[in-house]
Scaffold this active site. Structure first.
Site, PDB file in Angstrom:
ATOM      1  CE1 TYR A 285     -11.344 -17.241  17.544  1.00 17.11           C
ATOM      2  CE2 TYR A 285     -11.900 -19.559  17.367  1.00 17.11           C
ATOM      3  CZ  TYR A 285     -11.363 -18.412  16.817  1.00 17.11           C
ATOM      4  OH  TYR A 285     -10.854 -18.441  15.544  1.00 17.11           O
TER       5      TYR A 285
HETATM    6  O1  LIG Z   1     -10.380 -24.649  13.801  1.00 18.38           O
HETATM    7  C1  LIG Z   1     -10.508 -23.600  14.362  1.00 18.38           C
HETATM    8  O2  LIG Z   1     -11.426 -22.879  14.074  1.00 18.38           O
HETATM    9  C2  LIG Z   1      -9.606 -23.210  15.472  1.00 18.38           C
HETATM   10  O3  LIG Z   1      -8.449 -24.014  15.437  1.00 18.38           O
HETATM   11  C3  LIG Z   1      -7.588 -23.845  16.527  1.00 18.38           C
HETATM   12  O4  LIG Z   1      -8.227 -24.332  17.687  1.00 18.38           O
HETATM   13  P1  LIG Z   1      -8.032 -25.862  18.045  1.00 18.38           P
HETATM   14  O5  LIG Z   1      -8.591 -26.756  17.006  1.00 18.38           O
HETATM   15  O6  LIG Z   1      -8.552 -26.043  19.419  1.00 18.38           O
HETATM   16  O7  LIG Z   1      -6.430 -26.044  17.971  1.00 18.38           O
HETATM   17  P2  LIG Z   1      -5.358 -26.294  19.112  1.00 18.38           P
HETATM   18  O8  LIG Z   1      -5.526 -25.341  20.206  1.00 18.38           O
HETATM   19  O9  LIG Z   1      -4.048 -26.335  18.444  1.00 18.38           O
HETATM   20  O10 LIG Z   1      -5.741 -27.743  19.640  1.00 18.38           O
HETATM   21  C4  LIG Z   1      -5.594 -28.866  18.800  1.00 18.38           C
HETATM   22  C5  LIG Z   1      -6.035 -30.096  19.513  1.00 18.38           C
HETATM   23  O11 LIG Z   1      -5.160 -30.359  20.598  1.00 18.38           O
HETATM   24  C6  LIG Z   1      -5.903 -30.583  21.782  1.00 18.38           C
HETATM   25  N1  LIG Z   1      -5.068 -30.122  22.916  1.00 18.38           N
HETATM   26  C7  LIG Z   1      -4.833 -28.825  23.123  1.00 18.38           C
HETATM   27  C8  LIG Z   1      -4.047 -28.410  24.162  1.00 18.38           C
HETATM   28  C9  LIG Z   1      -3.494 -29.340  25.008  1.00 18.38           C
HETATM   29  O12 LIG Z   1      -2.772 -29.011  25.993  1.00 18.38           O
HETATM   30  N2  LIG Z   1      -3.736 -30.656  24.779  1.00 18.38           N
HETATM   31  C10 LIG Z   1      -4.514 -31.080  23.749  1.00 18.38           C
HETATM   32  O13 LIG Z   1      -4.709 -32.280  23.588  1.00 18.38           O
HETATM   33  C11 LIG Z   1      -7.184 -29.804  21.592  1.00 18.38           C
HETATM   34  O14 LIG Z   1      -8.211 -30.367  22.359  1.00 18.38           O
HETATM   35  C12 LIG Z   1      -7.418 -29.999  20.107  1.00 18.38           C
HETATM   36  O15 LIG Z   1      -8.102 -31.184  19.884  1.00 18.38           O
HETATM   37  C13 LIG Z   1      -7.188 -22.388  16.707  1.00 18.38           C
HETATM   38  O16 LIG Z   1      -6.492 -22.197  17.915  1.00 18.38           O
HETATM   39  C14 LIG Z   1      -8.367 -21.461  16.632  1.00 18.38           C
HETATM   40  O17 LIG Z   1      -7.904 -20.123  16.623  1.00 18.38           O
HETATM   41  C15 LIG Z   1      -9.131 -21.782  15.386  1.00 18.38           C
HETATM   42  O18 LIG Z   1     -10.164 -20.939  15.165  1.00 18.38           O
END
Ligand SMILES: O=C(O)[C@H]1O[C@H](OP(=O)(O)OP(=O)(O)OC[C@H]2O[C@@H](n3ccc(=O)[nH]c3=O)[C@H](O)[C@@H]2O)[C@H](O)[C@@H](O)[C@@H]1O
Length: 457
Positions: free
Chosen positions: A256
């Protein structure tokens, strides 16, 4: 003298034979013309079928996407009811895209039925700009949520064309009908972890789709200015904090991120060769009402309400994973600020006529919160203890932390995030319980009630 031979019999026989020959040849003729007729019919049918499949008319088929992209598109993609290209359709397109204020913009918003797209479309429309949406309503997450956002937009006179970025003739058709001053390009295959399951969908949307959009924009007269969604994920394994636009972005941790980084390089090329004005916005984990169900804050809320266990990630050395969670209203202000300060593209007729603007900005919140902190806030807003399963972050494309430096966006268009995570999540939970008609054990003092809240863009 021998009597003359009796010729009358042979003459009769000859006449009879000739009669038979005539009948036979007529039959043959009939049979062969029938055969010829059938063969011609068959060839005609085959030809009609061939041309229908390969050259469908624009007005009859809203979604004539190259066949090699079909596998990336949702089943919904083929079920649009409105015939694209008709007079009624053009009227809707024009009406939606026409600004209602003096010197207003006419903006094509791609991904308008998406989370950020819907909020930005409403904000633009509310201040008098013309907005036309484009969305393929794919089923990466529940399309009914996208339809609900669409309903909301329709109430505000915003029309969404159902189509795909890779549909060149459709994009060209939109340009024939409307002279867009700007494109807000938010359509994308989002999500960091899903890239391991369906890598091709990222290439199709974030690379091929983006190039297709730029190809159409470059030949438009006048060319529009383009503001588009990059991602904080381009910083990948960067350890310099807070992340600044000048930091390295050449070590992405997910496909991504790699496709968003590729988008930034592609933007550079189209700016350099064709004079397109391009602004990339690096969004930092945007959340809020009408959000994306694939994101942690959203599916954690669902799981906590259902009493299900959630996985809370830790780094490999058992430190907390953190994100610079950014509230949707702040991001909308950033998007509009970027549009308002975007300079005109300089090309015409597909040729560059002078140097054009090329910008990249972080749109974050500037105060990272550990995932554990996010869960605690949700527990308190929902008044339910989460069942936490703390595990080491799987090797799935996630990065340990993000933290934005937004001084560039502040300098150029006054971007200043004002919503902390507690305030933003309170608004999200209020929306969530209203949207799904849930009656949770929510504490009154948390300010969350179950009345159906409106979108707050
Ligand atoms: O900032 C960005 O550019 C990205 O932000 C999000 O990605 P992400 O930050 O990974 O957001 P989440 O998927 O909501 O995860 C948030 C946090 O929760 C954590 N997480 C996720 C899933 C899970 O089951 N457990 C968990 O602790 C992840 O490691 C992360 O630290 C979006 O999903 C992307 O499309 C976007 O581009």
């Amino acid at each position: 003298m021998a009597s003359p031979p009796d010729t009358s019999k042979s003459i009769k026989l000859e006449r009879y034979n000739s009669y038979l020959r005539r009948i036979h040849s007529t039959k043959l003729l009939n049979a062969s013309s029938k055969l010829l007729f059938r063969v011609t019919l068959l060839i005609a049918l085959v030809l009609i079928l061939f041309f229908t499949i390969n050259y469908p008319p624009l007005s009859d088929t809203p979604h004539h996407v190259p066949t090699h992209y079909h596998s990336f598109l949702s089943t919904n993609f083929f079920t649009s009811s409105s015939a694209i290209g008709g007079a009624a359709w053009e009227k809707q397109v024009r009406h939606s895209a026409t600004p209602r204020r003096q010197n207003g913009m006419s903006v094509l918003v791609t991904g308008a039925a998406g989370f950020i797209g819907a909020h930005c479309s409403l904000a633009l429309k509310k201040r008098g700009d013309g907005v036309l949406g484009l969305d393929n309503f794919n089923s990466y997450y529940d399309p009914s949520l996208k339809r609900s956002r669409q309903d909301l937009l329709v109430k505000h006179q915003i029309f969404i064309v159902e189509g795909d970025l890779n549909d060149g003739p459709l994009l060209t058709k939109l340009y024939d009908v409307v002279t867009f001053t700007h494109i807000l390009h938010l359509a994308a295959q989002a999500g960091v972890r899903y890239a391991m399951q369906n890598p091709q969908s990222y290439v199709a949307s974030n690379i091929a789709g983006f190039v297709n959009l730029l190809e159409v924009a470059k030949v438009a007269n006048p060319q529009p200015a383009i503001v588009w969604a990059s991602s904080s994920s381009v910083y990948g394994l960067n350890t310099d904090v807070p992340f600044s636009e000048s930091h390295r972005t050449d070590h992405p941790a997910s496909l991504y991120a790699a496709t968003k980084k590729a988008g930034e390089e592609i933007a550079h090329t189209y700016n350099h060769i064709y004079g397109l004005s391009l602004t990339g916005l690096r969004f930092f984990t945007v959340y809020g009402p009408w959000g994306r169900p694939d994101m942690a804050y959203y599916f954690f809320t669902k799981a906590i309400l259902q009493g299900k266990t959630i996985d809370v990630y830790q780094t490999q050395d058992e430190k907390e994973v953190a994100r610079d969670f950014t509230y949707i209203d702040d991001v909308v202000k950033g998007c509009l600020g970027a549009l308002d300060t975007a300079e005109k593209s300089t090309g015409s007729g597909g040729k560059k006529r002078g140097p054009a603007q090329l910008r990249t900005y972080n749109l974050g919140n500037t105060s990272p919160v550990p995932v554990g902190g996010l869960v605690s806030i949700l527990e308190s807003l929902l008044n339910i203890k989460a069942k936490k399963h703390v595990i080491k972050m799987p090797l799935n494309g996630d990065v340990p932390f993000t933290h934005a430096n937004v001084s560039l966006a502040y300098r150029d268009f006054g971007y200043k995030p004002t919503t902390d995570l507690l305030t933003g999540l309170r608004k999200f939970v209020k929306w969530y319980v209203g949207y799904y008609e849930i009656q949770p054990r929510i504490k009154k003092e948390n300010g969350v009630n179950t009345s159906n809240p409106k979108i707050s863009a």
